[in-house]
Structures are given as structure tokens and as C-alpha cells.
Design an enzyme around this catalytic site. Sequence first.
Site, short mmCIF file in Angstrom:
data_model
loop_
_atom_site.label_atom_id
_atom_site.label_comp_id
_atom_site.label_asym_id
_atom_site.label_seq_id
_atom_site.Cartn_x
_atom_site.Cartn_y
_atom_site.Cartn_z
N SER A 1 5.96 -0.52 8.14
CA SER A 1 4.50 -0.76 8.56
C SER A 1 4.52 -1.16 9.83
O SER A 1 5.29 -1.83 10.51
CB SER A 1 4.14 -2.21 7.95
OG SER A 1 3.05 -2.66 8.61
N HIS B 1 3.07 3.02 6.88
CA HIS B 1 2.00 2.28 6.60
C HIS B 1 1.27 1.68 7.67
O HIS B 1 1.91 1.13 8.61
CB HIS B 1 2.62 0.99 5.61
CG HIS B 1 1.76 0.23 4.89
ND1 HIS B 1 1.08 0.37 3.68
CD2 HIS B 1 1.44 -1.00 5.34
CE1 HIS B 1 0.67 -0.57 3.35
NE2 HIS B 1 0.38 -1.51 4.30
N ASP C 1 -1.71 -0.85 8.65
CA ASP C 1 -2.53 -2.20 8.40
C ASP C 1 -3.76 -2.14 9.26
O ASP C 1 -3.89 -2.14 10.51
CB ASP C 1 -1.54 -3.21 8.50
CG ASP C 1 -0.67 -3.39 7.33
OD1 ASP C 1 -1.02 -3.36 6.15
OD2 ASP C 1 0.63 -3.60 7.72
N MET D 1 -6.77 -4.21 10.27
CA MET D 1 -7.46 -5.58 9.99
C MET D 1 -8.71 -6.05 11.13
O MET D 1 -8.48 -5.21 12.16
CB MET D 1 -6.22 -6.61 10.32
CG MET D 1 -4.88 -6.56 9.69
SD MET D 1 -3.78 -7.64 10.10
CE MET D 1 -2.46 -7.11 8.92
N HIS E 1 -4.16 0.88 4.70
CA HIS E 1 -4.32 -0.55 4.02
C HIS E 1 -5.32 -0.99 4.81
O HIS E 1 -5.04 -1.53 5.87
CB HIS E 1 -2.96 -1.25 3.87
CG HIS E 1 -3.23 -2.53 3.27
ND1 HIS E 1 -2.46 -3.33 3.40
CD2 HIS E 1 -4.24 -2.88 2.51
CE1 HIS E 1 -2.79 -4.45 2.78
NE2 HIS E 1 -3.82 -4.03 1.91
N MET F 1 -7.60 -4.01 5.18
CA MET F 1 -7.96 -5.35 5.25
C MET F 1 -9.08 -5.74 5.81
O MET F 1 -8.87 -6.37 6.86
CB MET F 1 -6.36 -5.99 5.34
CG MET F 1 -5.47 -5.78 4.51
SD MET F 1 -3.75 -6.78 5.19
CE MET F 1 -2.97 -5.45 6.11
N MET G 1 0.11 -7.80 -2.77
CA MET G 1 0.66 -8.43 -1.53
C MET G 1 1.71 -9.56 -1.89
O MET G 1 1.28 -10.21 -3.05
CB MET G 1 -0.39 -8.93 -0.78
CG MET G 1 -1.28 -7.85 -0.08
SD MET G 1 -0.66 -6.48 1.04
CE MET G 1 0.04 -7.80 2.24
N ASP H 1 4.19 -5.19 -0.82
CA ASP H 1 4.20 -5.13 0.80
C ASP H 1 4.18 -6.75 1.15
O ASP H 1 3.50 -7.43 0.68
CB ASP H 1 2.78 -4.67 1.37
CG ASP H 1 2.59 -4.86 2.78
OD1 ASP H 1 3.56 -5.43 3.27
OD2 ASP H 1 1.62 -4.33 3.27
#
Length: 223
Positions: free
Chosen positions: A7, A32, A34, A36, A65, A67, A136, A174
Amino acid sequence: MIRIAPSILSANASRLGEEITAVESAGADLIHLDVMDGHFVPNITIGPAVVKSLRQTTSLPFDVHLMIARPDLFINDFAAAGSNIITVHIEAVYHLHRLVHQIKEKGILAGVSLNPATPLSLVEQILPDLDLLLLMTVNPGFGGQLFIESLLPKILAARKLLNEKNPTCLLEVDGGITLQNIGIIAQAGADIIVAGAAIFGAGNYGRTIDQMRTQLAMADEAP
């Protein structure tokens, strides 16, 4: 074979392209990313423009991913940026079935993620449509958190549920994964292991990923 997904949330943000190249050389299976937005989670990271730029650095699959609040507004942008998997949070989506199929129509694998306190029962009806289920094991927003050990039964239950309803769906885990707990998480049924601080916080990415694979092999051989 269980896949390892570093990640980049824990990578050096000033040289993400180099960091991705380094973990690719070290044996990572996918990357990966993330995303956000400061609303759904209390942090802000990257957007489609950064994903598109990073896409030029590697041929590894991008596991994106989201979020973020209202992920439905950004699927087209992240698809065009070069995502191979797009995962959305069930807690952030109003019309999950529609959104999952919006992702799949782009020729991209569709995933759904659950926060630690979200029960599996909420995703049961959509499981036959999914390519990936992400659990998660920390509260999302920041890297370097400790794995919530009480979630191991949830991983086991998710594996059992997927075997019954959609055996081809990948189970991804994760949050807080280290050399010390990667084996037990694999034994619980994970197909993809996301690791951030455990890899990017190590001095030697290749040695760390090799050590992870050793732990995964030992877990696979355990009775």
C-alpha cells in the site's frame, strides 16, 4: 497463491513512482492505492491525476481503494486513470448494485469494502456480483495502525460465505498486517494481503516480501 499488495499510503510521498518500481522489483503482485477525501475518512491522499501518472511507472495491476464519499461520481475518472480493480465502501454507497455494475461495465474488477464494525450480513446479497471483498482490519484513514485481532473470526466467516456464494471472488485483508500475523491471516482465508508500513517501513523491501512469502508458505503447510 496468496498475493501481496504493498500500500503506497506508507510509501515516501515525494517519490511514489520510485517506490512503486522498488516494490515491483522486490516481488509485489499488485499495487494498492488508497484514495481518501477527508470526508469519509479523516485524511486526504491522491486523486485520479496521480493514479494516471503512476500508471506510467509499472505494469502491475492497480488495486484502487476508494475511501471517499459519493464514489459513484468518480468511477469514470479512476477507470480512465488506469485502475484494474476499484473497491468502494458499502458505508459510502446509496445504490451498491448499480455502482458495482457501473465498475464492471468499464472492464474493471469490482470490489466492496467493509469497515471493522460493519457486519458481513450487509454485503451478503451483493456477493454473487463481486470480484473482490475487502475487509478492513483497522479503522481506515491512516497507515501504521495495529491489526484488530478480534476481526479474525470475521475473516473466517467471510471465507466461508464466499465459498458458498461466489468462490471466484477474491478475499482481501487490509490493516495492520505484519510478519508476525500474516500467517494467521492467510490461514483464515485471505487471497490478497495488503501491507503498507510493514513493507515501506522496512529497510529492504525485497527481503521483507521474501520473508512474508516464507510465512505464507508455512501457513499453507500448517495442518
